[in-house]
Design an enzyme around this catalytic site. Sequence first.
Site, PDB file in Angstrom:
ATOM      1  N   ARG A  48      51.377  50.513  93.226  1.00 27.89           N
ATOM      2  CA  ARG A  48      50.843  50.327  94.578  1.00 27.89           C
ATOM      3  C   ARG A  48      50.208  51.589  95.149  1.00 27.89           C
ATOM      4  NH1 ARG A  48      50.290  44.960  94.694  1.00 27.89           N
ATOM      5  NH2 ARG A  48      52.269  43.865  94.498  1.00 27.89           N
ATOM      6  N   ASP A  89      52.302  40.679  86.636  1.00 26.16           N
ATOM      7  CA  ASP A  89      51.169  41.574  86.894  1.00 26.16           C
ATOM      8  C   ASP A  89      51.711  42.873  87.480  1.00 26.16           C
ATOM      9  OD1 ASP A  89      48.632  42.612  87.397  1.00 26.16           O
ATOM     10  OD2 ASP A  89      48.456  41.589  89.314  1.00 26.16           O
ATOM     11  N   ASP A 149      42.522  37.755  87.199  1.00 28.38           N
ATOM     12  CA  ASP A 149      43.693  37.539  88.035  1.00 28.38           C
ATOM     13  C   ASP A 149      43.256  37.138  89.442  1.00 28.38           C
ATOM     14  OD1 ASP A 149      46.514  37.474  88.297  1.00 28.38           O
ATOM     15  OD2 ASP A 149      46.470  39.353  89.394  1.00 28.38           O
ATOM     16  N   HIS A 168      51.695  34.925 100.263  1.00 25.01           N
ATOM     17  CA  HIS A 168      51.527  36.297  99.781  1.00 25.01           C
ATOM     18  C   HIS A 168      50.392  36.999 100.515  1.00 25.01           C
ATOM     19  CE1 HIS A 168      51.237  39.727  97.103  1.00 25.01           C
ATOM     20  NE2 HIS A 168      49.989  39.407  96.804  1.00 25.01           N
ATOM     21  N   GLU A 174      54.614  41.535  90.095  1.00 24.01           N
ATOM     22  CA  GLU A 174      54.033  40.362  90.746  1.00 24.01           C
ATOM     23  C   GLU A 174      54.377  39.161  89.882  1.00 24.01           C
ATOM     24  OE1 GLU A 174      49.924  40.752  91.760  1.00 24.01           O
ATOM     25  OE2 GLU A 174      50.318  42.247  93.316  1.00 24.01           O
ATOM     26  N   LYS A 185      46.393  48.437  88.123  1.00 21.19           N
ATOM     27  CA  LYS A 185      46.771  47.168  87.502  1.00 21.19           C
ATOM     28  C   LYS A 185      46.606  47.163  85.981  1.00 21.19           C
ATOM     29  CE  LYS A 185      47.210  44.410  91.281  1.00 21.19           C
ATOM     30  NZ  LYS A 185      48.304  43.457  91.561  1.00 21.19           N
ATOM     31  N   GLN A 230      46.849  52.019  93.408  1.00 21.00           N
ATOM     32  CA  GLN A 230      45.978  50.945  93.887  1.00 21.00           C
ATOM     33  C   GLN A 230      45.464  51.218  95.296  1.00 21.00           C
ATOM     34  OE1 GLN A 230      47.929  47.140  93.970  1.00 21.00           O
ATOM     35  NE2 GLN A 230      46.150  46.042  94.707  1.00 21.00           N
ATOM     36  N   GLU A 265      53.852  35.743  88.561  1.00 18.88           N
ATOM     37  CA  GLU A 265      52.667  34.893  88.471  1.00 18.88           C
ATOM     38  C   GLU A 265      52.818  33.872  87.345  1.00 18.88           C
ATOM     39  OE1 GLU A 265      48.873  36.719  88.571  1.00 18.88           O
ATOM     40  OE2 GLU A 265      49.530  38.469  89.740  1.00 18.88           O
ATOM     41  N   GLU A 314      56.418  42.864  99.177  1.00 18.37           N
ATOM     42  CA  GLU A 314      56.794  41.923 100.233  1.00 18.37           C
ATOM     43  C   GLU A 314      58.302  41.915 100.472  1.00 18.37           C
ATOM     44  OE1 GLU A 314      54.459  38.018  99.683  1.00 18.37           O
ATOM     45  OE2 GLU A 314      54.426  39.053  97.749  1.00 18.37           O
ATOM     46  N   THR A 364      50.119  44.093  81.571  1.00 17.45           N
ATOM     47  CA  THR A 364      50.364  42.755  82.098  1.00 17.45           C
ATOM     48  C   THR A 364      51.243  42.047  81.068  1.00 17.45           C
ATOM     49  OG1 THR A 364      48.176  42.675  83.156  1.00 17.45           O
ATOM     50  CG2 THR A 364      49.334  40.582  82.856  1.00 17.45           C
TER      51      THR A 364
END
Length: 403
Positions: free
Chosen positions: A229, A225, A117, A124, A191, A245, A232, A193, A352, A249
């Site tokens: 948080r 993804d 990834d 971003h 996420e 993560k 992480q 993607e 975000e 997925t």
Amino acid sequence: MPPFDVPEGDPFGPHNLPYGVFSIPGTRERTVGVRLGDHVLDAGAAAHALGSPYASLLARPTLNPLLAAGRTTWSDVRRALTAWVTVPSHRETLEPLFHPLSSVTLHLPFEVADYVDFYASENHARNVGQIFRPDAADSLTPNWKHLPIGYHGRSGTVVVSGTDVVRPSGQRKAPADPVPVFGPSVRLDIEAEVGFVVGTPSNLGKPVALGDFRDHVFGLCLLNDWSARDVQAWEYVPLGPFLGKSFATSVSAWITPLDALEEARVAPPERTHELLPYLDDADEEPGGYDLRISVAINGHTVSEPPFSTMYWTAAQQLAHMTVNGASLRTGDLYGSGTVSGPAERQRGSLLELTWNGRDPLELPDGKRTFLEDGDVVTMSAWAPGPDGTRVGLGEVTGRVVAG
């Protein structure tokens, strides 16, 4: 409506023809299917009925044999499929081999070899930098404009769209906490993607050049993804993402071949730093793709990230991840990294969109900073096609369930 009579403007018309793997409920047999409108053609059975030499590639429970066959075969099979679904003389033979999309079960379309990834959106990366390093002189890390940053993920937890995502548990530690605690993530994120699927492998010790991208990459799909948080944030110093993560997925059940996206090719954003020769794409064909992505939570659209803004292209990512001699395998999957545009409603993650929880989203069913149990996340997309058509990408959806 008969399967051949696709309504005008349908993004899954004969100009698209994405590949998947399906089964009929009550049976265990899986086989390659091709989507046309709201139907699925049994591609292997069609090839056999029409005496095609490609029957051995298409009558399989996974796309991997077709992926491994290489670019010339990919193009030949696509031309054959296009003829099968558009030439009137084939209708009587093929009509019984179509199944309503609503009547079949869709499966992970290929066996995933390795999963990588990336982190290719400047918007971003700058947003994340401003959130976590607000006092830094530059929101980008010093290496960001020189190479596509990436990490190796876990291929065994790549799941097909529609698979529930169990809220992961792990260690987390808030800044004010004296010691870490263990428990379910309370900052579960998405996420948005795009995933690229490798077909033709490469030899160990031999890098793949920028110009060889289309000889190795078969197609693309939407990818979510999922990210814990809080897990992480505690684990990724000094190394990269791991348990935050690797729990899941999600990818679409449909792989759109690159040959269906010729009209969507665009130049990437202007480069602001001189690139090393193996990444310099100034003399290459346009490496970006104009994909219009939409992200919805519980049916409510929260973001529309534009893939055309991605700074690093899929060809550069492929070149970078093999420049050290690492080899490709059939079924390798690599993600673009979160797709975010310059506008607030073009951000591809809740991190975000809510600015790390400071600005909750107002949804019809209540406020959200991060995902709650029961939330359903759906990503869809389309790209410009020939003669003003749209090329639809298969959606990717997942529901969060308690661990």
